[in-house]
Design a protein around this motif. Structure first.
Motif, PDB file in Angstrom:
ATOM      1  N   GLY A  41       0.812  -1.205   0.000  1.00 24.81           N
ATOM      2  CA  GLY A  41       0.000   0.000   0.000  1.00 24.81           C
ATOM      3  C   GLY A  41       0.845   1.254   0.000  1.00 24.81           C
ATOM      4  N   ASN A  43       0.627   5.650   0.395  1.00 19.96           N
ATOM      5  CA  ASN A  43      -0.155   6.766   0.916  1.00 19.96           C
ATOM      6  C   ASN A  43      -1.263   6.309   1.861  1.00 19.96           C
ATOM      7  N   VAL A  44      -0.934   5.304   2.660  1.00 16.72           N
ATOM      8  CA  VAL A  44      -1.851   4.818   3.684  1.00 16.72           C
ATOM      9  C   VAL A  44      -1.064   4.653   4.986  1.00 16.72           C
ATOM     10  N   LYS A  46       0.430   2.623   7.884  1.00 15.45           N
ATOM     11  CA  LYS A  46       0.840   1.221   7.954  1.00 15.45           C
ATOM     12  C   LYS A  46       2.165   1.137   8.706  1.00 15.45           C
ATOM     13  N   GLY A 102       4.289   5.911   5.818  1.00 12.56           N
ATOM     14  CA  GLY A 102       3.198   5.100   6.359  1.00 12.56           C
ATOM     15  C   GLY A 102       3.141   5.159   7.871  1.00 12.56           C
TER      16      GLY A 102
END
Length: 266
Positions: A41, A43-44, A46, A102
């Motif tokens: 992923g 731009n999330v 995490k 993230g």
């Protein structure tokens, strides 16, 4: 989550790092957080336990093994960063912080940042400035409200989102009466918004540098008449500060008092 130097204790901010122009430094980073594999992923939020370190503002290589923010280490792993500081690198006030994409917001809001100083003894400072006693002030915004972000399971407790100065909430700073000091100030705010930084009554305030760059004239009077300067999160400013009288003063960020200032004759 916080940084510490080997064989010392974890702290917010992390240990102050000092370097000199013309030297090469090797920083060995070990991630002692619990292991978890890299998540997919972009731009999330995490990877709450995957860590690295970014030297913010230095004029050095961003390629591996230099200040490469794309390098990361899972829990239980680590590696070396190599920092070649050029001979002509200007001295000044910088900082370092977590920068794995993230988890940057989570980790900086939790305290993974610290001051980084490049020695400026050979920058041709006026003698009256070079002889000032220095104070290093990391004004950091800690936000436990990020609990759970990106899968975090470590942040807990009852602390309200708070401004801190060198890790202390509502602390006191003491300055000798009628004595100029050199204050190196960082705004460590993961929101990176523009803030008014105001130094209260009874203080004379002059600007020495902004973001590690000396003013052409130093010290230089503030343009405002109320000892206020605007800084964003990640910005730094160097001040010459003098206080006269015994009355209390303060530092405000965004209208909030973050520390009280007192004078002493000791």
């Amino acid at each position: 989550r916080a940084y510490r130097q080997k064989d010392s204790t974890y702290s917010v901010p992390g240990p102050t790092i000092t370097m000199e122009p013309g030297n090469k430094y090797i920083l060995s980073l070990e991630n002692t957080l619990p292991y978890s594999p890299l998540e997919d992923g972009h731009n999330v939020f995490k990877d709450p336990n995957i860590a690295n370190l970014h030297t913010h503002g230095l004029h050095i290589s961003g390629m591996t093994p230099g200040d490469d923010v794309t390098r990361f280490f899972e829990g239980g792993r680590g590696g070396d960063f190599v920092y070649d500081i050029p001979d002509d690198h200007m001295g000044g006030t910088f900082w370092y912080h977590a920068h794995h994409h993230g988890s940057t917001l989570l980790q900086v809001a939790g305290g993974m940042f610290g001051m980084l100083l490049i020695d400026d003894a050979n920058d041709g400072m006026p003698a009256n400035v070079a002889n000032m006693k220095e104070k290093v002030l990391a004004i950091g915004f800690l936000d436990p409200g990020v609990q759970g972000t990106g899968g975090d399971t470590l942040i807990s407790g009852s602390l309200s989102p708070s401004w801190t100065v060198n890790g202390i909430i509502g602390g006191n700073l003491c300055i000798p009466d009628n004595t100029w000091e050199h204050w190196r100030v960082l705004i460590a705010d993961r929101g990176a918004k523009l803030r008014d930084v105001e130094l209260g009554p009874g203080l004379e305030v002059m600007v020495l540098a902004r973001d590690g760059v000396w003013r052409t004239t130093a010290p230089k009077e503030l343009a405002s008449n109320n000892n206020t300067i605007q800084l964003t999160g990640a910005s730094r400013a160097d001040f010459a500060i003098r206080k006269t009288g015994t009355g209390a003063s303060w530092i405000k960020v965004g209208g909030n008092i973050v520390a009280n200032i007192y004078t002493s004759n000791d």
